[in-house]
Design a protein around this motif. Structure first.
Motif, PDB file in Angstrom:
ATOM      1  N   HIS A   2      10.902  -2.020   4.971  1.00 18.52           N
ATOM      2  CA  HIS A   2      11.070  -2.194   3.524  1.00 18.52           C
ATOM      3  C   HIS A   2       9.744  -2.575   2.859  1.00 18.52           C
ATOM      4  CE1 HIS A   2      15.309  -1.567   3.235  1.00 18.52           C
ATOM      5  NE2 HIS A   2      15.616  -2.573   4.019  1.00 18.52           N
ATOM      6  N   LEU A   3       9.047  -3.534   3.434  1.00 20.07           N
ATOM      7  CA  LEU A   3       7.770  -3.958   2.867  1.00 20.07           C
ATOM      8  C   LEU A   3       6.772  -2.806   2.855  1.00 20.07           C
ATOM      9  CD1 LEU A   3       7.424  -7.491   4.492  1.00 20.07           C
ATOM     10  CD2 LEU A   3       7.861  -6.988   2.089  1.00 20.07           C
ATOM     11  N   HIS A   4       6.738  -2.065   3.937  1.00 17.73           N
ATOM     12  CA  HIS A   4       5.812  -0.935   4.038  1.00 17.73           C
ATOM     13  C   HIS A   4       6.161   0.142   3.000  1.00 17.73           C
ATOM     14  CE1 HIS A   4       3.431   1.842   6.994  1.00 17.73           C
ATOM     15  NE2 HIS A   4       2.815   1.676   5.853  1.00 17.73           N
ATOM     16  N   GLU A   5       7.433   0.398   2.808  1.00 22.67           N
ATOM     17  CA  GLU A   5       7.858   1.387   1.806  1.00 22.67           C
ATOM     18  C   GLU A   5       7.430   0.974   0.403  1.00 22.67           C
ATOM     19  OE1 GLU A   5      12.076   1.822   2.431  1.00 22.67           O
ATOM     20  OE2 GLU A   5      11.758   2.820   4.366  1.00 22.67           O
ATOM     21  N   GLY A  20       3.733   1.833  -4.223  1.00 21.63           N
ATOM     22  CA  GLY A  20       2.705   1.353  -5.148  1.00 21.63           C
ATOM     23  C   GLY A  20       1.426   2.171  -5.042  1.00 21.63           C
ATOM     24  N   ARG A  21       1.026   2.495  -3.817  1.00 15.63           N
ATOM     25  CA  ARG A  21      -0.167   3.318  -3.617  1.00 15.63           C
ATOM     26  C   ARG A  21       0.001   4.680  -4.295  1.00 15.63           C
ATOM     27  NH1 ARG A  21      -0.202   2.859   2.884  1.00 15.63           N
ATOM     28  NH2 ARG A  21      -1.573   1.070   3.226  1.00 15.63           N
ATOM     29  N   ASP A  22       1.158   5.298  -4.038  1.00 15.17           N
ATOM     30  CA  ASP A  22       1.403   6.629  -4.587  1.00 15.17           C
ATOM     31  C   ASP A  22       1.440   6.616  -6.111  1.00 15.17           C
ATOM     32  OD1 ASP A  22       1.494   7.577  -1.987  1.00 15.17           O
ATOM     33  OD2 ASP A  22       3.685   7.725  -1.924  1.00 15.17           O
ATOM     34  N   ALA A  23       2.054   5.587  -6.694  1.00 15.32           N
ATOM     35  CA  ALA A  23       2.108   5.485  -8.161  1.00 15.32           C
ATOM     36  C   ALA A  23       0.700   5.351  -8.733  1.00 15.32           C
ATOM     37  CB  ALA A  23       2.974   4.292  -8.575  1.00 15.32           C
ATOM     38  N   LEU A  24      -0.138   4.554  -8.097  1.00 15.23           N
ATOM     39  CA  LEU A  24      -1.517   4.392  -8.559  1.00 15.23           C
ATOM     40  C   LEU A  24      -2.277   5.713  -8.491  1.00 15.23           C
ATOM     41  CD1 LEU A  24      -3.997   2.575  -9.327  1.00 15.23           C
ATOM     42  CD2 LEU A  24      -4.385   2.384  -6.874  1.00 15.23           C
ATOM     43  N   LEU A  25      -2.191   6.408  -7.372  1.00 15.71           N
ATOM     44  CA  LEU A  25      -2.938   7.651  -7.211  1.00 15.71           C
ATOM     45  C   LEU A  25      -2.469   8.732  -8.174  1.00 15.71           C
ATOM     46  CD1 LEU A  25      -3.336   7.766  -3.342  1.00 15.71           C
ATOM     47  CD2 LEU A  25      -5.071   7.191  -5.049  1.00 15.71           C
ATOM     48  N   ARG A  79      -8.372   7.274   4.195  1.00 22.66           N
ATOM     49  CA  ARG A  79      -8.711   6.754   5.527  1.00 22.66           C
ATOM     50  C   ARG A  79      -8.303   5.285   5.667  1.00 22.66           C
ATOM     51  NH1 ARG A  79     -13.131   9.573   3.916  1.00 22.66           N
ATOM     52  NH2 ARG A  79     -14.536   7.764   3.760  1.00 22.66           N
ATOM     53  N   VAL A  80      -8.522   4.506   4.623  1.00 27.98           N
ATOM     54  CA  VAL A  80      -8.124   3.097   4.661  1.00 27.98           C
ATOM     55  C   VAL A  80      -6.607   2.983   4.785  1.00 27.98           C
ATOM     56  CG1 VAL A  80      -7.992   0.970   3.301  1.00 27.98           C
ATOM     57  CG2 VAL A  80     -10.160   2.199   3.467  1.00 27.98           C
ATOM     58  N   ARG A  81      -5.880   3.795   4.034  1.00 24.73           N
ATOM     59  CA  ARG A  81      -4.417   3.779   4.129  1.00 24.73           C
ATOM     60  C   ARG A  81      -3.959   4.063   5.551  1.00 24.73           C
ATOM     61  NH1 ARG A  81      -1.440   6.698  -0.933  1.00 24.73           N
ATOM     62  NH2 ARG A  81       0.263   6.448   0.548  1.00 24.73           N
ATOM     63  N   ALA A  82      -4.536   5.069   6.189  1.00 23.91           N
ATOM     64  CA  ALA A  82      -4.160   5.398   7.570  1.00 23.91           C
ATOM     65  C   ALA A  82      -4.488   4.233   8.503  1.00 23.91           C
ATOM     66  CB  ALA A  82      -4.871   6.674   8.019  1.00 23.91           C
ATOM     67  N   PHE A  83      -5.639   3.622   8.287  1.00 20.72           N
ATOM     68  CA  PHE A  83      -6.051   2.462   9.075  1.00 20.72           C
ATOM     69  C   PHE A  83      -5.068   1.300   8.877  1.00 20.72           C
ATOM     70  CE2 PHE A  83      -8.415  -1.589   8.955  1.00 20.72           C
ATOM     71  CZ  PHE A  83      -8.895  -1.649  10.244  1.00 20.72           C
ATOM     72  N   ALA A  84      -4.747   0.994   7.611  1.00 21.67           N
ATOM     73  CA  ALA A  84      -3.814  -0.103   7.312  1.00 21.67           C
ATOM     74  C   ALA A  84      -2.431   0.201   7.873  1.00 21.67           C
ATOM     75  CB  ALA A  84      -3.747  -0.323   5.806  1.00 21.67           C
ATOM     76  N   ASP A  85      -1.989   1.442   7.719  1.00 20.69           N
ATOM     77  CA  ASP A  85      -0.669   1.820   8.243  1.00 20.69           C
ATOM     78  C   ASP A  85      -0.611   1.660   9.757  1.00 20.69           C
ATOM     79  OD1 ASP A  85       0.168   2.368   5.666  1.00 20.69           O
ATOM     80  OD2 ASP A  85       0.011   4.551   5.876  1.00 20.69           O
ATOM     81  N   ALA A  86      -1.716   1.940  10.444  1.00 20.98           N
ATOM     82  CA  ALA A  86      -1.749   1.749  11.901  1.00 20.98           C
ATOM     83  C   ALA A  86      -1.594   0.269  12.248  1.00 20.98           C
ATOM     84  CB  ALA A  86      -3.049   2.312  12.482  1.00 20.98           C
ATOM     85  N   THR A  87      -2.265  -0.603  11.499  1.00 25.75           N
ATOM     86  CA  THR A  87      -2.108  -2.043  11.725  1.00 25.75           C
ATOM     87  C   THR A  87      -0.656  -2.451  11.517  1.00 25.75           C
ATOM     88  OG1 THR A  87      -4.390  -2.525  11.089  1.00 25.75           O
ATOM     89  CG2 THR A  87      -2.818  -4.346  10.925  1.00 25.75           C
ATOM     90  N   ILE A  88      -0.067  -1.994  10.435  1.00 19.49           N
ATOM     91  CA  ILE A  88       1.320  -2.341  10.120  1.00 19.49           C
ATOM     92  C   ILE A  88       2.263  -1.837  11.204  1.00 19.49           C
ATOM     93  CG2 ILE A  88       3.210  -1.919   8.479  1.00 19.49           C
ATOM     94  CD1 ILE A  88       0.907  -1.743   6.298  1.00 19.49           C
ATOM     95  N   HIS A 130       1.564  -9.888   0.300  1.00 22.28           N
ATOM     96  CA  HIS A 130       0.401 -10.111  -0.559  1.00 22.28           C
ATOM     97  C   HIS A 130      -0.204  -8.785  -1.032  1.00 22.28           C
ATOM     98  CE1 HIS A 130      -3.170 -12.151  -2.104  1.00 22.28           C
ATOM     99  NE2 HIS A 130      -3.868 -11.166  -1.554  1.00 22.28           N
ATOM    100  N   VAL A 131      -0.439  -7.871  -0.097  1.00 25.99           N
ATOM    101  CA  VAL A 131      -1.104  -6.617  -0.453  1.00 25.99           C
ATOM    102  C   VAL A 131      -0.172  -5.713  -1.257  1.00 25.99           C
ATOM    103  CG1 VAL A 131      -2.241  -4.543   0.441  1.00 25.99           C
ATOM    104  CG2 VAL A 131      -2.745  -6.772   1.456  1.00 25.99           C
ATOM    105  N   ALA A 132       1.097  -5.634  -0.890  1.00 23.56           N
ATOM    106  CA  ALA A 132       2.028  -4.806  -1.677  1.00 23.56           C
ATOM    107  C   ALA A 132       2.097  -5.314  -3.112  1.00 23.56           C
ATOM    108  CB  ALA A 132       3.414  -4.807  -1.043  1.00 23.56           C
ATOM    109  N   THR A 133       2.095  -6.623  -3.277  1.00 25.58           N
ATOM    110  CA  THR A 133       2.103  -7.209  -4.623  1.00 25.58           C
ATOM    111  C   THR A 133       0.824  -6.863  -5.368  1.00 25.58           C
ATOM    112  OG1 THR A 133       3.495  -9.021  -3.839  1.00 25.58           O
ATOM    113  CG2 THR A 133       2.312  -9.380  -5.891  1.00 25.58           C
TER     114      THR A 133
END
Length: 196
Positions: free
Chosen positions: A11-14, A19-24, A103-112, A141-144
């Protein structure tokens, strides 16, 4: 029919991804000038918001968990110029910034994906009494923060060309035309004057 995900991490990841998609989406269809132009007294601009979040996610989902992002981002270093992460230089193209964020998104998603919600981390730039964190706290924090900046992007895009909504089709906006919005704005202006 697939079952919806019910675990907290998903849920948090979604919410983060939404939010990322809305910004882009707010950058789509705009000129190089329009994605860079400062639209507020403090210089808020669309491409700068993306650049800022690339730095934010690289640090929070990287360094915090002992997984440094492999690329050097000079604007997030301790000796960087103030607000260097909030705008793109003429040498940084939209493609450069968007590619970096991908690239950062893919990196962050891997951590998550790879760490459990209770994975410990440390945010070195936070006060010592709050610096010890978990992935759960960082995801919130980051999703917010991403959604906060997506809200900034909403306002900036509306100021540029009047485009509103979270995504194509404006699913979160009332069906209306420019005349309706003008009447609505006039109504609010009259209410503000009456209250003032």
């Amino acid at each position: 029919m697939t079952q919806p995900r019910t675990d907290t991490k998903s849920h948090l990841h979604e919410y983060l991804v939404a939010g990322r998609d809305a910004l882009l989406w707010k950058l789509e269809g705009l000129s190089e000038y329009d994605v860079r132009r400062p639209m507020t007294p403090t210089g808020t601009n669309l491409l700068g918001l993306v650049k800022h979040l690339a730095g934010v996610e690289s640090l929070y989902f990287g360094e915090t968990f002992g997984r440094p992002f492999p690329e050097h981002l000079p604007w997030i270093q301790d000796d960087a110029e103030a607000n260097a992460d909030m705008w793109a230089t003429p040498d940084e193209s939209r493609a450069d910034i968007l590619g970096l964020y991908e690239r950062v998104r893919a990196f962050a998603d891997a951590t998550i994906t790879e760490l459990p919600l209770d994975a410990p981390g440390r945010v070195r730039w936070w006060p010592a009494e709050r610096a010890d964190v978990t992935l759960d706290r960082i995801l919130v924090h980051v999703a917010t923060e991403v959604h906060r900046h997506a809200g900034h992007a909403d306002v900036v895009r509306e100021l540029i060309d009047g485009m509103v909504g979270m995504r194509v089709g404006r699913e979160n906006m009332p069906e209306s035309d420019l005349a309706w919005w003008a009447d609505y704005r006039d109504k609010l202006e009259q209410a503000a004057k009456a209250a003032g």
